[in-house]
Design a protein around this motif. Sequence first.
Motif, PDB file in Angstrom:
ATOM      1  N   PHE A   1       2.519  22.127  10.014  1.00  0.00           N
ATOM      2  CA  PHE A   1       2.620  23.081  10.694  1.00  0.00           C
ATOM      3  C   PHE A   1       2.458  24.450  10.214  1.00  0.00           C
ATOM      4  CE2 PHE A   1       5.236  21.472  13.705  1.00  0.00           C
ATOM      5  CZ  PHE A   1       3.972  20.114  14.473  1.00  0.00           C
ATOM      6  N   HIS A   2       1.149  24.884   9.361  1.00  0.00           N
ATOM      7  CA  HIS A   2       0.840  25.392   8.457  1.00  0.00           C
ATOM      8  C   HIS A   2       0.686  26.683   9.242  1.00  0.00           C
ATOM      9  CE1 HIS A   2      -1.693  28.154   6.106  1.00  0.00           C
ATOM     10  NE2 HIS A   2      -0.947  28.291   5.412  1.00  0.00           N
ATOM     11  N   ASN A   3       1.261  27.957   8.731  1.00  0.00           N
ATOM     12  CA  ASN A   3       1.088  29.526   9.098  1.00  0.00           C
ATOM     13  C   ASN A   3       0.190  30.282   8.657  1.00  0.00           C
ATOM     14  OD1 ASN A   3       0.903  32.336  10.662  1.00  0.00           O
ATOM     15  ND2 ASN A   3       3.273  32.669  10.515  1.00  0.00           N
ATOM     16  N   PRO A   4      -1.595  30.591   8.881  1.00  0.00           N
ATOM     17  CA  PRO A   4      -1.831  30.223  10.536  1.00  0.00           C
ATOM     18  C   PRO A   4      -2.879  29.211  11.057  1.00  0.00           C
ATOM     19  CG  PRO A   4      -3.136  31.891   9.281  1.00  0.00           C
ATOM     20  CD  PRO A   4      -2.375  31.526   7.814  1.00  0.00           C
ATOM     21  N   LEU A   5      -3.357  28.218   9.620  1.00  0.00           N
ATOM     22  CA  LEU A   5      -3.863  27.402   9.682  1.00  0.00           C
ATOM     23  C   LEU A   5      -3.030  26.448  11.250  1.00  0.00           C
ATOM     24  CD1 LEU A   5      -5.301  26.661   6.313  1.00  0.00           C
ATOM     25  CD2 LEU A   5      -6.167  28.004   8.139  1.00  0.00           C
ATOM     26  N   GLY A   6      -2.264  26.025  11.376  1.00  0.00           N
ATOM     27  CA  GLY A   6      -1.603  25.019  12.424  1.00  0.00           C
ATOM     28  C   GLY A   6      -1.811  23.448  11.751  1.00  0.00           C
ATOM     29  N   THR A   7      -2.368  23.245  10.084  1.00  0.00           N
ATOM     30  CA  THR A   7      -2.602  21.649   9.257  1.00  0.00           C
ATOM     31  C   THR A   7      -1.512  21.351   9.408  1.00  0.00           C
ATOM     32  OG1 THR A   7      -3.466  23.275   7.769  1.00  0.00           O
ATOM     33  CG2 THR A   7      -4.872  22.118   9.575  1.00  0.00           C
ATOM     34  N   SER A   8      -1.360  20.281   8.461  1.00  0.00           N
ATOM     35  CA  SER A   8      -0.155  19.731   7.371  1.00  0.00           C
ATOM     36  C   SER A   8      -0.336  18.542   7.155  1.00  0.00           C
ATOM     37  CB  SER A   8       1.036  18.571   9.012  1.00  0.00           C
ATOM     38  OG  SER A   8       1.788  19.911   9.712  1.00  0.00           O
ATOM     39  N   TYR A   9       0.200  18.636   5.618  1.00  0.00           N
ATOM     40  CA  TYR A   9      -0.262  17.307   5.089  1.00  0.00           C
ATOM     41  C   TYR A   9       0.252  16.216   4.873  1.00  0.00           C
ATOM     42  CZ  TYR A   9      -0.573  21.491   1.167  1.00  0.00           C
ATOM     43  OH  TYR A   9      -0.811  22.780   0.596  1.00  0.00           O
ATOM     44  N   ASN A  10      -0.819  15.147   4.501  1.00  0.00           N
ATOM     45  CA  ASN A  10       0.399  13.689   4.614  1.00  0.00           C
ATOM     46  C   ASN A  10       0.886  13.494   4.055  1.00  0.00           C
ATOM     47  OD1 ASN A  10      -1.526  12.860   2.748  1.00  0.00           O
ATOM     48  ND2 ASN A  10      -3.343  12.921   3.586  1.00  0.00           N
ATOM     49  N   ARG A  11       1.153  12.339   3.885  1.00  0.00           N
ATOM     50  CA  ARG A  11       2.171  11.279   3.190  1.00  0.00           C
ATOM     51  C   ARG A  11       1.674  11.855   1.939  1.00  0.00           C
ATOM     52  NH1 ARG A  11       2.795   6.987   1.999  1.00  0.00           N
ATOM     53  NH2 ARG A  11       1.375   5.970   2.602  1.00  0.00           N
ATOM     54  N   LYS A  12       0.573  11.164   0.969  1.00  0.00           N
ATOM     55  CA  LYS A  12       0.455  11.529   0.074  1.00  0.00           C
ATOM     56  C   LYS A  12       0.162  12.629  -0.583  1.00  0.00           C
ATOM     57  CE  LYS A  12      -2.595   6.701   0.427  1.00  0.00           C
ATOM     58  NZ  LYS A  12      -4.170   5.982   0.583  1.00  0.00           N
ATOM     59  N   GLU A  13      -0.599  13.728   0.104  1.00  0.00           N
ATOM     60  CA  GLU A  13      -0.598  15.245   0.423  1.00  0.00           C
ATOM     61  C   GLU A  13       1.396  15.546  -1.170  1.00  0.00           C
ATOM     62  OE1 GLU A  13      -3.904  17.141   2.011  1.00  0.00           O
ATOM     63  OE2 GLU A  13      -2.570  16.366   3.174  1.00  0.00           O
ATOM     64  N   LYS A  14       1.982  14.843   0.101  1.00  0.00           N
ATOM     65  CA  LYS A  14       3.453  15.647   0.055  1.00  0.00           C
ATOM     66  C   LYS A  14       3.994  15.011  -0.788  1.00  0.00           C
ATOM     67  CE  LYS A  14       5.005  15.131   4.389  1.00  0.00           C
ATOM     68  NZ  LYS A  14       5.740  15.146   5.163  1.00  0.00           N
ATOM     69  N   GLU A  15       3.574  13.526  -1.535  1.00  0.00           N
ATOM     70  CA  GLU A  15       4.178  12.894  -2.543  1.00  0.00           C
ATOM     71  C   GLU A  15       3.402  13.918  -4.121  1.00  0.00           C
ATOM     72  OE1 GLU A  15       3.081   8.690  -1.764  1.00  0.00           O
ATOM     73  OE2 GLU A  15       4.700   8.138  -0.393  1.00  0.00           O
TER      74      GLU A  15
END
Length: 446
Positions: free
Chosen positions: A224-238
């Motif tokens: 829930f990025h501020n200000p975009l509201g987006t989130s990383y998916n599992r592969k991005e976090k890995e």
Amino acid sequence: MRKYESIYDKLRQLIQTNGLHSGAKLPSIRILSKQFLCSKSTVLTALKKLEDQHLIYAVPKSGYYVVDHQPPYIPAADDSIDFATSSPTWHAFPYKDFQHCINKAIDTYQEDLFRYGTPNGLPSLITEVKKLLETYQVFTKKDNIFITSGVQQALTLLSLMPFPNNRKTILVEQPSYHLYMDFIKTYQLQAIGIQRTTNGIDLNQLEKIFRQDNIKFFYSMPRFHNPLGTSYNRKEKESILRLASKYDVYIIEDDYLADFEQNKKIDPLFTNDVHERVIYLKSFSKIMFPGLRIGLAILPNALKTSFQKYKNTIDIDSSMISQAALELYLKSGMFERYRTQVSEAYTRRAKVLRQSLELHLPMYKKPLETSMHSHIILPKQVDINSLIHHLADHNILIDTIQGNYLDGFYREKILKLNVSNTEEYKIEAGIKAIAAALNNNKNHFF
């Protein structure tokens, strides 16, 4: 109405209409009993009720005195639709519940209030916080948990203190948390940005920066990025975790909206960090209220000593009363009940926002996720400041995104939208008004 209630009402009205000003001494119990033609015990019952509501206080062998003559604040009716404010809706918070916790904390910890606290924070709060963190899939030892005066203080300490990798450059997503951007600019810290869009970040570019630019840590909001509201998916976090370990870079994970996650299968970066690269930050500002000034920092072992040293030079310990009240709020189960209630309310708002954007602004790029933070991307030729001023004239409040960037970094034409402080029934009307402004004034804004 019982006699003591009538006495209570009359004295309360005197206090709140300034007939008895702050600091004034009330008539004696004997005089009040004669004035109201009742027993002294009836007067004492009325005074006890006033005292319980913190309108008066007792001085032994002296009498009762007025604490405050102001009535509770009641907000004025507001016709505006606020997409700018990111703080929570204040009147949704159960103040009475938390007031009980504050009063109990003062009684329970009255001796501790006259001593300096422990460097990590109130031990009993840390015990409760450890349990809370486990509900976010954050498992750690008590010694790694630090209570801070909000997440802002944790970011300040981490930015100023030395790190084991002996590096100085801070990498931040762009756009990012506006107060941290202000901090970096004010202290003239060595920082660079990496663009984050509705599609995430360029992992190849991230690796190049990690390899070439002497990065101390990467400040990120995976969820829930501020200000975009987006989130990383599992592969991005890995991938981010793998690169951080490969290039000896630390990651500051600001998980400020963890309480609003509806998908229990989504874990923070910290959960899968096996190399102690992640510093996990958690705020109570959005789920409770900013004035609490309590944040959490979970630190790798290599950073604990330095963080504690730097923290001691700033405030020794965060507010003991706030810590003690929060401990009781968590321990009693009040927080869990409130978290469920407010999370569901904000999720409903986020869904209404998403549906409204799809219905009224389908032609503009927007994130796929549902969050109380969101945005639309406008064409490059749009005069976004003129648009914001035009909307303000029609009681639609939108904040500029300029403060969410480092100086000199490329800025997309983003209209950021936040519904955390907007009544649910107003959201669609606000989005419809934005669509009308864009569609009917193209010669003015484009």
